[in-house]
Scaffold this motif. Sequence first.
Motif, PDB file in Angstrom:
ATOM      1  N   ARG A 123       0.835  -1.209   0.000  1.00 15.30           N
ATOM      2  CA  ARG A 123       0.000   0.000   0.000  1.00 15.30           C
ATOM      3  C   ARG A 123       0.863   1.250   0.000  1.00 15.30           C
ATOM      4  O   ARG A 123       1.894   1.320   0.660  1.00 15.30           O
ATOM      5  CB  ARG A 123      -0.893  -0.014   1.245  1.00 15.30           C
ATOM      6  CG  ARG A 123      -1.899   1.121   1.320  1.00 15.30           C
ATOM      7  CD  ARG A 123      -2.789   0.948   2.547  1.00 15.30           C
ATOM      8  NE  ARG A 123      -2.053   1.156   3.779  1.00 15.30           N
ATOM      9  CZ  ARG A 123      -1.944   2.340   4.389  1.00 15.30           C
ATOM     10  NH1 ARG A 123      -2.526   3.412   3.866  1.00 15.30           N
ATOM     11  NH2 ARG A 123      -1.278   2.440   5.515  1.00 15.30           N
ATOM     12  N   SER A 131      -6.365   3.836  -4.585  1.00 17.05           N
ATOM     13  CA  SER A 131      -5.303   2.925  -4.995  1.00 17.05           C
ATOM     14  C   SER A 131      -5.478   1.565  -4.337  1.00 17.05           C
ATOM     15  O   SER A 131      -6.101   1.447  -3.284  1.00 17.05           O
ATOM     16  CB  SER A 131      -3.933   3.496  -4.632  1.00 17.05           C
ATOM     17  OG  SER A 131      -3.782   3.609  -3.223  1.00 17.05           O
ATOM     18  N   VAL A 132      -4.905   0.559  -4.983  1.00 15.31           N
ATOM     19  CA  VAL A 132      -4.940  -0.806  -4.476  1.00 15.31           C
ATOM     20  C   VAL A 132      -3.579  -1.441  -4.722  1.00 15.31           C
ATOM     21  O   VAL A 132      -3.052  -1.354  -5.835  1.00 15.31           O
ATOM     22  CB  VAL A 132      -6.036  -1.641  -5.172  1.00 15.31           C
ATOM     23  CG1 VAL A 132      -5.895  -3.126  -4.839  1.00 15.31           C
ATOM     24  CG2 VAL A 132      -7.416  -1.155  -4.772  1.00 15.31           C
ATOM     25  N   PRO A 133      -2.988  -2.081  -3.703  1.00 13.40           N
ATOM     26  CA  PRO A 133      -1.765  -2.851  -3.946  1.00 13.40           C
ATOM     27  C   PRO A 133      -2.118  -4.204  -4.536  1.00 13.40           C
ATOM     28  O   PRO A 133      -3.105  -4.822  -4.136  1.00 13.40           O
ATOM     29  CB  PRO A 133      -1.157  -2.984  -2.544  1.00 13.40           C
ATOM     30  CG  PRO A 133      -2.330  -2.937  -1.621  1.00 13.40           C
ATOM     31  CD  PRO A 133      -3.368  -2.051  -2.272  1.00 13.40           C
TER      32      PRO A 133
END
Length: 260
Positions: A123, A131-133
């Motif tokens: 992250r 956002s997304v890891p």
Amino acid sequence: MVRGETSWALQSALDRRGLGPVAGVDEAGRGACAGPLVVAACVLRPGDGARLSELTDSKLLTPAARERVYDRVLARAVDHAIVVIPPDEVDALGVHVTNVEGMRRAVAALRTAPGYVLTDGFRVPGLPAPSVPVVKGDRAVACVAAASVLAKVTRDRIMAGLHDEHPVYGFDVHKGYTTAEHGEALTAHGPSEVHRWSFANVAHAAAAHGRRPPRRVMLSAAALQAGAPRADSEDVSQNGLFAEEDLPGLRDLRGGARFS
């Protein structure tokens, strides 16, 4: 999530739902003990992942294939940004904090405001869009894979240039990563100014040659155990095991916990 099973499905799903443009972010050189950390952000057109037939994690490509993909990504990308972070910044803040900050800088440098950001593996708080890891994002998400190629090729070219300036270390071969050849060169010659003096193996070589860091360095616990020379005011961290938000006031302290 690996390419072949997903066909870049995550990015395509975000684009279809109107959440684009989707930006991918990745870095090269995080684990190296010499040279810069390079971070890239890339925005591809929807469907371009399928049109870039060789696109995948840059580490899985041959040098020649990386160069081909690099040129094709630059030709087709809607937008991209590359941030080069020199070793002195890595030494001052620690590699993880520097990596996170570099990803923020790369996304902020995009001319095309992303609707969504996908990062590789962990992250990244403070980005200007949701956002997304993604685990193994450089194999699962086309724009992350593209960013990984941009970062890797840029850094490899920089390391080739550093080899011309410091030929005894073999940067053109190992690109600053810790290999047996690199370790032998560090033992024989000690570290240069382009090494990361906060890393344990570099600190150990510096101690063996009786050299002090040429700049302010946030030493890791491992580097201290290696007998690294230091000033009384130098900082100590776990070198990459914390993020900026984990330590209040980190930006002001420019380091981790004080060592005394």
